[in-house]
Motif scaffolding. Structure first.
Motif, PDB file in Angstrom:
ATOM      1  N   GLY A  40     -29.593  20.793 -18.534  1.00 46.29           N
ATOM      2  CA  GLY A  40     -30.155  20.100 -17.387  1.00 46.29           C
ATOM      3  C   GLY A  40     -29.372  18.850 -17.055  1.00 46.29           C
ATOM      4  N   THR A  41     -29.649  18.301 -15.898  1.00 44.17           N
ATOM      5  CA  THR A  41     -29.016  17.048 -15.470  1.00 44.17           C
ATOM      6  C   THR A  41     -30.078  16.136 -14.868  1.00 44.17           C
ATOM      7  OG1 THR A  41     -28.478  17.916 -13.271  1.00 44.17           O
ATOM      8  CG2 THR A  41     -26.795  18.150 -14.997  1.00 44.17           C
ATOM      9  N   LEU A  42     -29.757  14.863 -14.829  1.00 48.59           N
ATOM     10  CA  LEU A  42     -30.665  13.870 -14.264  1.00 48.59           C
ATOM     11  C   LEU A  42     -29.845  12.929 -13.390  1.00 48.59           C
ATOM     12  CD1 LEU A  42     -33.591  12.674 -14.346  1.00 48.59           C
ATOM     13  CD2 LEU A  42     -32.800  11.253 -16.246  1.00 48.59           C
ATOM     14  N   SER A  43     -30.132  12.929 -12.092  1.00 48.53           N
ATOM     15  CA  SER A  43     -29.458  12.004 -11.182  1.00 48.53           C
ATOM     16  C   SER A  43     -30.136  10.639 -11.268  1.00 48.53           C
ATOM     17  CB  SER A  43     -29.516  12.523  -9.737  1.00 48.53           C
ATOM     18  OG  SER A  43     -28.798  13.732  -9.616  1.00 48.53           O
ATOM     19  N   VAL A  44     -29.350   9.586 -11.419  1.00 51.30           N
ATOM     20  CA  VAL A  44     -29.903   8.250 -11.629  1.00 51.30           C
ATOM     21  C   VAL A  44     -29.176   7.245 -10.745  1.00 51.30           C
ATOM     22  CG1 VAL A  44     -30.616   8.726 -13.997  1.00 51.30           C
ATOM     23  CG2 VAL A  44     -28.325   7.829 -13.559  1.00 51.30           C
ATOM     24  N   SER A  45     -29.828   6.113 -10.523  1.00 51.71           N
ATOM     25  CA  SER A  45     -29.207   5.041  -9.741  1.00 51.71           C
ATOM     26  C   SER A  45     -29.849   3.719 -10.094  1.00 51.71           C
ATOM     27  CB  SER A  45     -29.339   5.300  -8.235  1.00 51.71           C
ATOM     28  OG  SER A  45     -30.705   5.372  -7.859  1.00 51.71           O
ATOM     29  N   LEU A  99     -27.468   3.932 -22.633  1.00 50.56           N
ATOM     30  CA  LEU A  99     -28.354   5.086 -22.677  1.00 50.56           C
ATOM     31  C   LEU A  99     -29.100   5.078 -24.011  1.00 50.56           C
ATOM     32  CD1 LEU A  99     -28.798   7.589 -20.793  1.00 50.56           C
ATOM     33  CD2 LEU A  99     -27.084   8.789 -22.180  1.00 50.56           C
ATOM     34  N   ALA A 100     -30.379   5.447 -23.989  1.00 53.01           N
ATOM     35  CA  ALA A 100     -31.167   5.547 -25.218  1.00 53.01           C
ATOM     36  C   ALA A 100     -32.222   6.624 -25.048  1.00 53.01           C
ATOM     37  CB  ALA A 100     -31.836   4.215 -25.557  1.00 53.01           C
ATOM     38  N   VAL A 101     -32.629   7.226 -26.176  1.00 49.72           N
ATOM     39  CA  VAL A 101     -33.647   8.273 -26.178  1.00 49.72           C
ATOM     40  C   VAL A 101     -34.703   7.910 -27.200  1.00 49.72           C
ATOM     41  CG1 VAL A 101     -34.094  10.750 -26.389  1.00 49.72           C
ATOM     42  CG2 VAL A 101     -31.841   9.963 -25.648  1.00 49.72           C
ATOM     43  N   SER A 102     -35.976   8.139 -26.868  1.00 53.29           N
ATOM     44  CA  SER A 102     -37.057   7.891 -27.827  1.00 53.29           C
ATOM     45  C   SER A 102     -36.965   8.883 -28.971  1.00 53.29           C
ATOM     46  CB  SER A 102     -38.415   7.984 -27.133  1.00 53.29           C
ATOM     47  OG  SER A 102     -38.625   9.285 -26.620  1.00 53.29           O
ATOM     48  N   ASP A 103     -37.631   8.571 -30.080  1.00 55.10           N
ATOM     49  CA  ASP A 103     -37.557   9.411 -31.274  1.00 55.10           C
ATOM     50  C   ASP A 103     -37.977  10.852 -30.998  1.00 55.10           C
ATOM     51  OD1 ASP A 103     -36.659   7.257 -32.720  1.00 55.10           O
ATOM     52  OD2 ASP A 103     -38.616   6.763 -33.567  1.00 55.10           O
ATOM     53  N   ASN A 104     -39.036  11.034 -30.187  1.00 53.10           N
ATOM     54  CA  ASN A 104     -39.505  12.397 -29.926  1.00 53.10           C
ATOM     55  C   ASN A 104     -38.792  13.065 -28.752  1.00 53.10           C
ATOM     56  OD1 ASN A 104     -40.605  11.254 -27.615  1.00 53.10           O
ATOM     57  ND2 ASN A 104     -42.721  11.352 -28.327  1.00 53.10           N
ATOM     58  N   ASP A 122     -26.155  -3.510 -12.967  1.00 51.22           N
ATOM     59  CA  ASP A 122     -26.816  -4.560 -12.184  1.00 51.22           C
ATOM     60  C   ASP A 122     -27.987  -5.196 -12.940  1.00 51.22           C
ATOM     61  OD1 ASP A 122     -28.618  -2.486 -12.115  1.00 51.22           O
ATOM     62  OD2 ASP A 122     -28.926  -2.520  -9.943  1.00 51.22           O
ATOM     63  N   GLY A 123     -28.250  -4.743 -14.174  1.00 57.16           N
ATOM     64  CA  GLY A 123     -29.341  -5.295 -14.967  1.00 57.16           C
ATOM     65  C   GLY A 123     -30.625  -4.501 -14.904  1.00 57.16           C
ATOM     66  N   SER A 124     -30.652  -3.438 -14.118  1.00 58.50           N
ATOM     67  CA  SER A 124     -31.857  -2.620 -14.022  1.00 58.50           C
ATOM     68  C   SER A 124     -31.891  -1.579 -15.130  1.00 58.50           C
ATOM     69  CB  SER A 124     -31.942  -1.932 -12.654  1.00 58.50           C
ATOM     70  OG  SER A 124     -30.835  -1.058 -12.467  1.00 58.50           O
ATOM     71  N   VAL A 125     -33.094  -1.077 -15.406  1.00 59.88           N
ATOM     72  CA  VAL A 125     -33.302  -0.025 -16.401  1.00 59.88           C
ATOM     73  C   VAL A 125     -34.270   1.001 -15.816  1.00 59.88           C
ATOM     74  CG1 VAL A 125     -34.226   0.562 -18.685  1.00 59.88           C
ATOM     75  CG2 VAL A 125     -32.897  -1.544 -18.378  1.00 59.88           C
ATOM     76  N   SER A 126     -33.875   2.274 -15.869  1.00 57.59           N
ATOM     77  CA  SER A 126     -34.759   3.363 -15.456  1.00 57.59           C
ATOM     78  C   SER A 126     -35.260   4.091 -16.688  1.00 57.59           C
ATOM     79  CB  SER A 126     -34.017   4.352 -14.541  1.00 57.59           C
ATOM     80  OG  SER A 126     -33.686   3.747 -13.312  1.00 57.59           O
ATOM     81  N   ILE A 127     -36.542   4.452 -16.695  1.00 66.78           N
ATOM     82  CA  ILE A 127     -37.131   5.193 -17.805  1.00 66.78           C
ATOM     83  C   ILE A 127     -37.652   6.520 -17.269  1.00 66.78           C
ATOM     84  CG2 ILE A 127     -38.889   5.229 -19.604  1.00 66.78           C
ATOM     85  CD1 ILE A 127     -38.737   2.216 -19.726  1.00 66.78           C
ATOM     86  N   ALA A 128     -37.037   7.602 -17.736  1.00 64.96           N
ATOM     87  CA  ALA A 128     -37.422   8.941 -17.290  1.00 64.96           C
ATOM     88  C   ALA A 128     -38.296   9.592 -18.360  1.00 64.96           C
ATOM     89  CB  ALA A 128     -36.179   9.786 -17.043  1.00 64.96           C
ATOM     90  N   ASN A 129     -39.449  10.090 -17.945  1.00 64.54           N
ATOM     91  CA  ASN A 129     -40.344  10.830 -18.833  1.00 64.54           C
ATOM     92  C   ASN A 129     -40.054  12.318 -18.619  1.00 64.54           C
ATOM     93  OD1 ASN A 129     -42.622  12.246 -19.973  1.00 64.54           O
ATOM     94  ND2 ASN A 129     -43.700  10.279 -19.998  1.00 64.54           N
ATOM     95  N   ARG A 130     -39.482  12.965 -19.628  1.00 63.70           N
ATOM     96  CA  ARG A 130     -39.065  14.354 -19.479  1.00 63.70           C
ATOM     97  C   ARG A 130     -40.246  15.315 -19.496  1.00 63.70           C
ATOM     98  NH1 ARG A 130     -34.124  15.926 -23.105  1.00 63.70           N
ATOM     99  NH2 ARG A 130     -34.008  17.552 -21.495  1.00 63.70           N
ATOM    100  N   ASN A 131     -41.398  14.864 -19.992  1.00 62.89           N
ATOM    101  CA  ASN A 131     -42.591  15.717 -20.003  1.00 62.89           C
ATOM    102  C   ASN A 131     -43.256  15.748 -18.632  1.00 62.89           C
ATOM    103  OD1 ASN A 131     -42.247  16.281 -22.749  1.00 62.89           O
ATOM    104  ND2 ASN A 131     -43.501  14.550 -23.378  1.00 62.89           N
ATOM    105  N   THR A 132     -43.346  14.577 -18.002  1.00 62.79           N
ATOM    106  CA  THR A 132     -44.010  14.488 -16.697  1.00 62.79           C
ATOM    107  C   THR A 132     -43.027  14.535 -15.535  1.00 62.79           C
ATOM    108  OG1 THR A 132     -43.919  12.066 -16.665  1.00 62.79           O
ATOM    109  CG2 THR A 132     -45.817  13.082 -17.754  1.00 62.79           C
ATOM    110  N   GLU A 133     -41.721  14.424 -15.843  1.00 62.12           N
ATOM    111  CA  GLU A 133     -40.658  14.401 -14.835  1.00 62.12           C
ATOM    112  C   GLU A 133     -40.787  13.208 -13.885  1.00 62.12           C
ATOM    113  OE1 GLU A 133     -40.479  18.187 -12.877  1.00 62.12           O
ATOM    114  OE2 GLU A 133     -39.708  19.209 -14.666  1.00 62.12           O
TER     115      GLU A 133
END
Length: 328
Positions: A112-117, A128-133, A143-154
């Motif tokens: 899969g892929t995830l488009s981010v901005s 880039l970081a991933v939670s333990d589960n 730019d100092g921003s952080v996006s958090i993607a929930n792969r369960n809820t999309e």
């Protein structure tokens, strides 16, 4: 003048004292003859991802010394900005400027892929970081921003904890906490659901390294000028500060030794040091393998009693920690 000569002699003697059998690697292997642009060791040290010009990416089995997966430049982002292993899901995450790829290891299929901005349209992925589960993926931007993607809820939430390039992200999911560091000189601990800050610590220059202990109780923060502190994860209280003679010293990498008060740091090039964080004193220093003046440490992990280091020439060295810290 005499005092400076005497001081120099003492420093040389101390360095000489650390040149013992304990600073010799127990094993060493070179995985690539080409210059390595990026490299990452898995947490268990069994796999190694190397990026060379192209970009081309090779995934190695460090036990058999065999290539498990090879990706060409046509399969990868034009610029690779970050790599992260997630062993529980057998995935290697590869981030480009505005895209995150999820590769299955070791069969080399793109899952899969995830488009981010970022918030700024010119922002690019920086961390880039991933939670333990594996359910949460945190993407830091220039730019100092952080996006958090929930792969369960999309679902994806975006926050602005910094004003400049994000250089470190640590997810502490059981406390709903995320710890980030940036070139704006701020380490920020904040709620990963709401973005509300629990606490911040500001430094006089940009941060070069931010690490969290395996026990999730301490944070090490180093700026690029002269301040290196150990903070409490819960409230950001300064527990101690590293002390040394050198006026200006900064660190590219840092790693707590589990279940001890010891910390390993690396300079921008090839020197490693062990520090006692309870006293702030440097206890030991040595050099990784170097073939040129440009050799630098890319990654290091601790597996049981072994420290594994990876340099920019594709050399992985193994160091027995019990031998190194026996007399500290």
């Amino acid at each position: 003048m005499f005092r400076w000569l005497l001081l120099s002699l003492i420093v040389l003697l101390l360095v000489g004292c650390s040149d013992s059998e304990s600073t010799n690697p127990s094993a060493k292997y070179q995985y690539s003859d080409a210059l390595v642009l990026r490299g990452q060791l898995s947490h268990d040290g069994k796999q190694l991802a190397l990026v060379i010009e192209g970009p081309n990416l090779a995934l190695w089995d460090t036990t058999s010394k065999q290539v498990l997966m090879s990706l060409s430049e046509t399969q990868l982002p034009e610029q690779i900005r970050a790599l992260v292993f997630h062993k529980p899901t057998k995935q290697l995450l590869v981030a480009g400027d505005d895209l995150v790829q999820f590769w299955n290891t070791p069969n080399g299929t793109l899952q899969g892929t995830l488009s981010v901005s970022g918030v700024d349209e010119l922002a690019r992925v920086s961390q880039l970081a991933v939670s333990d589960n594996g359910s949460l993926v945190a993407i830091g931007f220039t730019d100092g921003s952080v996006s958090i993607a929930n792969r369960n809820t999309e679902k994806m939430n975006q926050f602005m904890p910094h004003s400049s390039n994000v250089i470190a992200i640590h997810i502490i999911e059981d406390r709903l906490m995320i710890v980030t560091g940036s070139h704006d000189g701020v380490v920020n601990a904040w709620n990963l659901q709401t973005g509300q800050s629990y606490y911040q610590q500001e430094y006089t220059s940009r941060l070069s390294s931010v690490s969290v202990s395996d026990e999730r109780d301490k944070i090490f923060v180093a700026d690029s000028l002269k301040t290196q502190q150990v903070l409490a994860v819960d409230d950001g209280q300064v527990l101690n500060e590293l002390e040394y003679i050198t006026r200006f010293k900064w660190f590219r990498q840092s790693l707590f030794i589990p279940k001890t008060s010891l910390l390993i740091t690396s300079t921008p090039k090839s020197e490693l040091s062990i520090w006692d964080t309870s006293s702030g004193k440097e206890k030991f220093s040595w050099q990784i393998d170097t073939h040129s003046l440009g050799t630098t440490l890319l990654d290091m992990v601790i597996v049981d009693d072994t420290l594994l280091t990876l340099n920019s020439e594709g050399v992985v060295e193994s160091w027995t920690l019990s031998k190194m810290i026996a007399d500290l």
